[in-house]
Scaffold this motif. Structure first.
Motif, short mmCIF file in Angstrom:
data_model
loop_
_atom_site.label_atom_id
_atom_site.label_comp_id
_atom_site.label_asym_id
_atom_site.label_seq_id
_atom_site.Cartn_x
_atom_site.Cartn_y
_atom_site.Cartn_z
N PRO A 63 0.81 -1.22 0.00
CA PRO A 63 0.00 0.00 0.00
C PRO A 63 0.84 1.27 0.00
N TYR A 64 0.16 2.35 -0.28
CA TYR A 64 0.78 3.67 -0.20
C TYR A 64 -0.32 4.65 0.16
N SER A 65 0.05 5.86 0.48
CA SER A 65 -0.91 6.90 0.83
C SER A 65 -0.62 8.15 0.01
N GLU A 67 -1.91 11.00 0.53
CA GLU A 67 -1.75 12.10 1.48
C GLU A 67 -0.33 12.14 2.04
N GLU A 68 0.20 10.96 2.35
CA GLU A 68 1.58 10.91 2.86
C GLU A 68 2.55 11.41 1.79
N ARG A 89 6.89 3.38 0.14
CA ARG A 89 5.57 3.96 -0.12
C ARG A 89 5.68 5.21 -1.00
N TYR A 93 3.96 5.96 -4.53
CA TYR A 93 3.27 7.24 -4.77
C TYR A 93 3.74 7.86 -6.09
#
Length: 135
Positions: A63-65, A67-68, A89, A93
């Motif tokens: 996974p990744y974010s 927002e991060e 991550r 992104y």
């Protein structure tokens, strides 16, 4: 991605630093974005080679974010303290960003964001080579 990155996997990525530095630290453009028949980006073969390496060494799994990623992009000094999982991550992104925003790779390369990630990976690589603890 394997739990502990081995030095060889890190070396295979950090060898791209001089190539991306050409675009991050000079006025040389990393590809071009055009409007011919719709928004379209063309990038140097370097990006293809880099993405192949990321895939081959399983950096883009998990996974990744978004927002991060945006938080780190807005404050790149955070990268200097990032651990290996955060860097993974951030690479995800970057790789997924082009799907949502044509020209995304151009921006992360030319602003030095990708270079910052690779330099932090190099720091971790050197720490592993020296037998030092890393985050």
């Amino acid at each position: 991605m394997p739990e502990r990155p081995d030095v060889e996997r890190l070396r295979r990525l950090t060898r791209f630093i001089p190539k991306f530095r050409t675009y991050s630290e000079t006025e040389k453009e990393f590809g071009e974005v055009s409007m011919d028949g719709g928004l379209h980006a063309q990038y140097p073969y370097l990006l293809h080679s880099f993405l192949e390496q990321l895939e081959e060494d399983e950096w883009l799994e998990g996974p990744y974010s978004g927002e991060e990623g945006q938080r780190y992009a807005k404050n790149p000094l955070l990268i200097e303290e990032a651990d290996i999982e955060t860097l993974r991550r951030l690479l995800v992104y970057c790789s997924r960003g082009e799907r949502f925003c044509t020209g995304f790779w151009k921006r992360v390369v030319e602003t030095g964001f990708l270079l910052g990630i690779l330099r932090r990976l190099r720091d971790i690589q050197h720490s592993l080579e020296d037998g030092s603890e890393t985050k």
